[in-house]
Design a protein around this motif. Structure first.
Motif, PDB file in Angstrom:
ATOM      1  N   GLU A  66       0.836  -1.215   0.000  1.00 43.32           N
ATOM      2  CA  GLU A  66       0.000   0.000   0.000  1.00 43.32           C
ATOM      3  C   GLU A  66       0.862   1.253   0.000  1.00 43.32           C
ATOM      4  OE1 GLU A  66      -2.912  -0.265   3.177  1.00 43.32           O
ATOM      5  OE2 GLU A  66      -3.716  -2.060   2.212  1.00 43.32           O
ATOM      6  N   LYS A  75      -2.869   4.246  -8.345  1.00 43.46           N
ATOM      7  CA  LYS A  75      -3.841   3.263  -7.851  1.00 43.46           C
ATOM      8  C   LYS A  75      -3.500   1.906  -8.443  1.00 43.46           C
ATOM      9  CE  LYS A  75      -7.841   6.239  -7.164  1.00 43.46           C
ATOM     10  NZ  LYS A  75      -7.269   7.516  -7.638  1.00 43.46           N
ATOM     11  N   LEU A  76      -3.924   0.877  -7.757  1.00 43.43           N
ATOM     12  CA  LEU A  76      -3.658  -0.489  -8.225  1.00 43.43           C
ATOM     13  C   LEU A  76      -4.167  -0.675  -9.665  1.00 43.43           C
ATOM     14  CD1 LEU A  76      -2.725  -3.395  -7.682  1.00 43.43           C
ATOM     15  CD2 LEU A  76      -4.979  -3.841  -6.708  1.00 43.43           C
ATOM     16  N   GLU A  77      -5.367  -0.126  -9.954  1.00 49.13           N
ATOM     17  CA  GLU A  77      -5.966  -0.297 -11.288  1.00 49.13           C
ATOM     18  C   GLU A  77      -5.086   0.285 -12.402  1.00 49.13           C
ATOM     19  OE1 GLU A  77      -7.538   0.141  -8.106  1.00 49.13           O
ATOM     20  OE2 GLU A  77      -8.536   1.905  -8.899  1.00 49.13           O
ATOM     21  N   GLU A  78      -4.186   1.183 -12.048  1.00 45.65           N
ATOM     22  CA  GLU A  78      -3.328   1.791 -13.082  1.00 45.65           C
ATOM     23  C   GLU A  78      -2.114   0.917 -13.421  1.00 45.65           C
ATOM     24  OE1 GLU A  78      -3.181   6.419 -12.637  1.00 45.65           O
ATOM     25  OE2 GLU A  78      -3.356   5.564 -10.621  1.00 45.65           O
ATOM     26  N   ILE A 104      -3.464 -10.440  -5.464  1.00 43.18           N
ATOM     27  CA  ILE A 104      -3.722  -9.119  -6.068  1.00 43.18           C
ATOM     28  C   ILE A 104      -4.040  -9.290  -7.556  1.00 43.18           C
ATOM     29  CG2 ILE A 104      -2.685  -6.873  -6.644  1.00 43.18           C
ATOM     30  CD1 ILE A 104      -0.995  -7.199  -4.059  1.00 43.18           C
ATOM     31  N   SER A 105      -3.276 -10.137  -8.221  1.00 46.68           N
ATOM     32  CA  SER A 105      -3.487 -10.364  -9.644  1.00 46.68           C
ATOM     33  C   SER A 105      -4.870 -10.986  -9.892  1.00 46.68           C
ATOM     34  CB  SER A 105      -2.372 -11.278 -10.173  1.00 46.68           C
ATOM     35  OG  SER A 105      -2.667 -11.722 -11.462  1.00 46.68           O
ATOM     36  N   ALA A 107      -7.564 -10.844  -7.925  1.00 52.99           N
ATOM     37  CA  ALA A 107      -8.659  -9.933  -7.581  1.00 52.99           C
ATOM     38  C   ALA A 107      -8.802  -8.802  -8.592  1.00 52.99           C
ATOM     39  CB  ALA A 107      -8.430  -9.362  -6.180  1.00 52.99           C
ATOM     40  N   SER A 108      -7.675  -8.363  -9.180  1.00 61.46           N
ATOM     41  CA  SER A 108      -7.708  -7.184 -10.051  1.00 61.46           C
ATOM     42  C   SER A 108      -7.726  -7.530 -11.538  1.00 61.46           C
ATOM     43  CB  SER A 108      -6.472  -6.322  -9.777  1.00 61.46           C
ATOM     44  OG  SER A 108      -5.308  -7.060 -10.097  1.00 61.46           O
ATOM     45  N   ILE A 110      -5.066  -8.044 -13.171  1.00 58.86           N
ATOM     46  CA  ILE A 110      -3.797  -7.525 -13.735  1.00 58.86           C
ATOM     47  C   ILE A 110      -2.812  -8.694 -13.870  1.00 58.86           C
ATOM     48  CG2 ILE A 110      -1.858  -5.929 -13.337  1.00 58.86           C
ATOM     49  CD1 ILE A 110      -3.873  -4.263 -11.587  1.00 58.86           C
TER      50      ILE A 110
END
Ligand code: KG4
Ligand code: ZN
Length: 343
Positions: A66, A75-78, A104-105, A107-108, A110
């Motif tokens: 974080e 932001k994570l989305e970026e 993280i990958s 959930a997002s 990415i």
């Protein structure tokens, strides 16, 4: 003309005793570099205790990730990709970073890119040397590894020399303990050596008979221990600074000689160093001098990028990502992952 999109990588590193996360743009621009060092926790045990390392990584990992996004003001989305060290290292420690990155990958959505820790160390050189491109020779000297590597291309390596026993950093740590400097030994020997005479005691410079680029540091460590014992038996006082400086000089001589032989043999005009021991001031000075004389450009990361960090993982991951390398959610920690091997 089509504009290339910037690649933002959120990188995670937890292979040993540093919990680290970073955001890196296009492999070379560090937007944040957060490192939580556990050194103080392990100091009282004289070295890294794997169980303690894993437990602390679990406590710290989310906080560090974080913080890396906050420091980068992103932001994570970026993020374009999530990168993580999956080997080599301590299995329990690696698993914490790998699990966090996979979660993280997942959930997002990415993409996930697994990175070799040593490839990260080598790639640390790209961060501050924007013009550096392979091929070049790199000496990787850390707590767990001593490798002389031909960096043929991004992600393409040939190991031409390795240690037969202790890694260079391990030798620093063991000798520091023997002369009462404590853990971690490298930075302490580096500092004390500045007050000592490197020619005071002649310690051996080991050669490995059948492999000219290989290293061996255990004989040197034994020679220091023997010297200390014989001083004690004779009731002679031990000059810690002289022992430290003479030991450091012996390590540097061997590293410089092998590296320069390799540079000459391969005919490259570029030479780089990487890993925790690469922050040693005596080693850097010695390479600056010898490379200067031979007209070879010498590259080295700043100390903060020599010891374990996640920015170097983000740098390595960029070139893997550009090659199309992606990992699935079956990515696992591989404690003895070989350099150049992809699992
Ligand atoms: O690369 P690193 O942070 O972790 C590994 O991947 O192993 O390297 C840690 C090693 C330790 O053995 C430490 O004593 C050594 O690097 N080190 C140094 C110096 N700073 C750290 N060795 C010599 N001189 C230094 N200034
Ligand atoms: Zn390392």
């Amino acid at each position: 003309m089509k504009m290339e999109k910037d690649v933002y990588i959120l990188a995670i590193e937890s292979s040993c005793d540093e919990t680290a996360a970073a955001v890196v743009r296009n492999g070379r621009e560090v937007l944040s570099n957060v490192i939580y060092s556990q050194i103080a926790l392990h100091t009282e045990y004289g070295g890294v205790v794997p169980e303690i390392a894993s437990r602390k990584h679990i406590e710290k990992i989310n906080q560090v990730i974080e913080q890396a996004l906050t420091d980068a003001e992103m932001k994570l989305e970026e993020m374009t990709a999530i990168a993580v060290t999956y080997g080599p290292g301590l299995v329990g420690a690696l698993l914490v970073g790998v699990s966090a990155a996979k979660a993280i990958s997942f959930a997002s959505g990415i993409p996930l890119v697994g990175v070799h820790h040593i490839e990260g160390h080598i790639s640390a050189n790209y961060i501050e040397n924007k013009e550096l491109e392979p091929p070049f020779i790199c000496l990787v000297v850390s707590g767990g590894h001593s490798h002389l590597v031909v960096v043929k291309d991004y992600g393409e390596y040939e190991i031409i020399g390795r240690t037969r026993d202790d890694a260079a950093g391990e030798a620093f740590d063991k000798v520091a303990r023997a002369i009462g400097l404590g853990y971690p030994g490298g930075p302490k020997i580096d500092k004390v050596s500045r007050e000592g005479n490197p020619d005071a005691i002649h310690f051996p410079r080991a050669k490995v008979a059948d492999a000219e680029y290989d290293f061996s540091f255990s004989g040197l460590k034994s020679a220091v221990l023997n010297y200390l014992n014989s001083c004690q038996m004779k009731g002679e006082a031990i000059n810690t600074a002289d022992v430290a400086a003479s030991f450091q000089r012996a390590v540097i001589d061997v590293l410089v000689e092998h590296s320069m032989d390799a540079v000459e043999r391969y005919g490259y005009k570029k030479f780089a160093i990487a890993g925790g021991v690469a922050s040693n001031s005596g080693l850097r000075k010695a390479f600056e001098e010898v490379c200067g004389k031979k007209d070879i450009t010498f590259y080295h990361p700043s100390p903060i990028y020599c010891t374990d960090n996640a920015a170097m993982i983000g740098a390595a991951a960029y070139y893997e990502f550009q090659k199309g390398i992606r990992h699935g959610f079956d990515l696992n920690a591989v404690p003895n992952l070989k350099l150049g091997e992809r699992i």
